[in-house]
Scaffold this motif. Structure first.
Motif, mmCIF file in Angstrom:
data_model
loop_
_atom_site.group_PDB
_atom_site.id
_atom_site.type_symbol
_atom_site.label_atom_id
_atom_site.label_comp_id
_atom_site.label_asym_id
_atom_site.label_seq_id
_atom_site.Cartn_x
_atom_site.Cartn_y
_atom_site.Cartn_z
ATOM 1 N N SER A 84 0.834 -1.207 0.000
ATOM 2 C CA SER A 84 0.000 0.000 0.000
ATOM 3 C C SER A 84 0.863 1.250 0.000
ATOM 4 C CB SER A 84 -0.933 -0.010 1.216
ATOM 5 O OG SER A 84 -0.215 0.126 2.431
ATOM 6 N N ASN A 88 0.860 3.828 -3.147
ATOM 7 C CA ASN A 88 0.482 5.181 -2.745
ATOM 8 C C ASN A 88 1.576 6.189 -3.087
ATOM 9 O OD1 ASN A 88 0.749 7.191 -0.044
ATOM 10 N ND2 ASN A 88 -1.234 7.149 -1.026
ATOM 11 N N PHE A 123 -5.657 4.413 -2.310
ATOM 12 C CA PHE A 123 -4.465 3.808 -1.730
ATOM 13 C C PHE A 123 -3.960 4.568 -0.515
ATOM 14 C CE2 PHE A 123 -4.380 1.738 -5.890
ATOM 15 C CZ PHE A 123 -4.147 0.421 -5.497
ATOM 16 N N SER A 126 -6.253 3.075 2.041
ATOM 17 C CA SER A 126 -5.817 1.694 2.246
ATOM 18 C C SER A 126 -4.543 1.644 3.085
ATOM 19 C CB SER A 126 -5.586 1.017 0.891
ATOM 20 O OG SER A 126 -5.136 -0.309 1.071
ATOM 21 N N ASN A 127 -3.642 2.592 2.842
ATOM 22 C CA ASN A 127 -2.409 2.682 3.610
ATOM 23 C C ASN A 127 -2.711 2.909 5.090
ATOM 24 O OD1 ASN A 127 0.342 4.939 3.951
ATOM 25 N ND2 ASN A 127 0.464 2.735 3.823
ATOM 26 N N TRP A 130 -4.112 -0.346 6.638
ATOM 27 C CA TRP A 130 -3.099 -1.363 6.938
ATOM 28 C C TRP A 130 -2.270 -0.954 8.152
ATOM 29 C CZ3 TRP A 130 -3.270 -6.179 5.970
ATOM 30 C CH2 TRP A 130 -3.927 -6.645 4.831
ATOM 31 N N TRP A 161 -8.010 -3.724 2.349
ATOM 32 C CA TRP A 161 -8.312 -3.465 0.938
ATOM 33 C C TRP A 161 -9.802 -3.290 0.666
ATOM 34 C CZ3 TRP A 161 -4.037 -2.083 -1.101
ATOM 35 C CH2 TRP A 161 -2.827 -2.745 -0.822
#
Length: 269
Positions: A84, A88, A123, A126-127, A130, A161
């Motif tokens: 990610s 990104n 992203f 998403s980063n 995570w 995700w």
């Protein structure tokens, strides 16, 4: 002193901008060149930082994938976090080199630019998710008893995700509606490792964002200090993650040394 100007056409009407279809005044000569150069330097810092982070993260990801002994839930989460980060950071590099550098691309707002905008935010979210999974996994080690790690990984995939997909689809749908407008009980050794990892996560995955709500006014003396620090903290975050999770990881270092000794011995013989 700088002056703006309008252009009068031969038919007596003001020049109309081909994109906005409105009478256009040229204010380019009013640009503060010192401020513009400062912005260019900050953008270059972002690009440099993201580039270094991508290289460091890609090598770290390759190391994690190469050594089979590193295959576990913790490392799997690390790998997804790295992926990610990489995507990104690459997208931010594209953003700064193709959009920020050329304002006409932003003003034209073509489909490719819109897609890039959505991907950047997906992203990015998403980063963050995570990062949340990293903390949640450590929480399960410290607090939850008898957790089956192989069964929890699917929930981490959904969080990392899946959830951003739902949010970004909703966001993209709303934005498209307004085209004019341009988130086993561990033993004592495992517990110590989890506590240490938790303490590392606090500054690594977000403490530097505390300074963002206090962003100074554009053109103020404080901005000269704030912008480089903010750019470095954001763009080099991936490098810091790879250093602490991979290059400074004792387990990884031991495996790399062992592999190096094997290669050196075979080459020597």
């Amino acid at each position: 002193m700088r002056h703006a100007h309008k252009r009068c056409e031969d038919d007596g009407n003001w020049f109309v901008h081909p994109v906005t279809n409105k009478a256009w005044s040229n204010y380019t000569t009013c640009v503060d060149k010192d401020d513009l150069n400062f912005r260019h330097k900050i953008n270059k810092l972002y690009i440099s930082g993201y580039s270094v982070s991508v290289i460091a993260l890609t090598i770290s990801l390759a190391i994690f994938c190469y050594f089979r002994s590193l295959k576990c839930t913790r490392i799997t989460i690390h790998k997804n976090l790295f992926i990610s980060f990489i995507i990104n950071n690459v997208l931010w590099i594209v953003w700064y080199t193709t959009v920020i550098r050329y304002p006409a691309v932003l003003f034209s707002n073509k489909p490719a630019c819109q897609i890039l905008h959505v991907l950047v935010h997906y992203f990015l979210l998403s980063n963050y998710m995570w990062m949340f999974c990293e903390g949640l996994y450590l929480h399960t080690l410290l607090v939850r008893a008898f957790v089956a790690e192989d069964k929890t990984m699917k929930w981490f995939y959904i969080l990392g995700w899946g959830c951003p997909t739902v949010v970004i689809i909703t966001y993209a749908s709303v934005r498209s509606s307004y085209p004019e407008e341009t988130i086993l009980t561990p033993d004592s050794h495992q517990t110590r490792k989890a506590v240490r990892a938790t303490l590392i996560l606090i500054p690594l995955l977000g403490l530097h964002y505390i300074i963002i709500p206090f962003r100074p006014e554009p053109g103020s003396p404080e901005e000269v200090v704030y912008e480089p620090i903010s750019a470095a903290a954001a763009s080099f975050q991936g490098l810091c993650v790879s250093l602490l999770f991979c290059y400074f990881n004792g387990e990884v270092v031991a495996l790399l040394k062992k592999k190096w000794n094997q290669v050196f011995t075979s080459w020597k013989n």
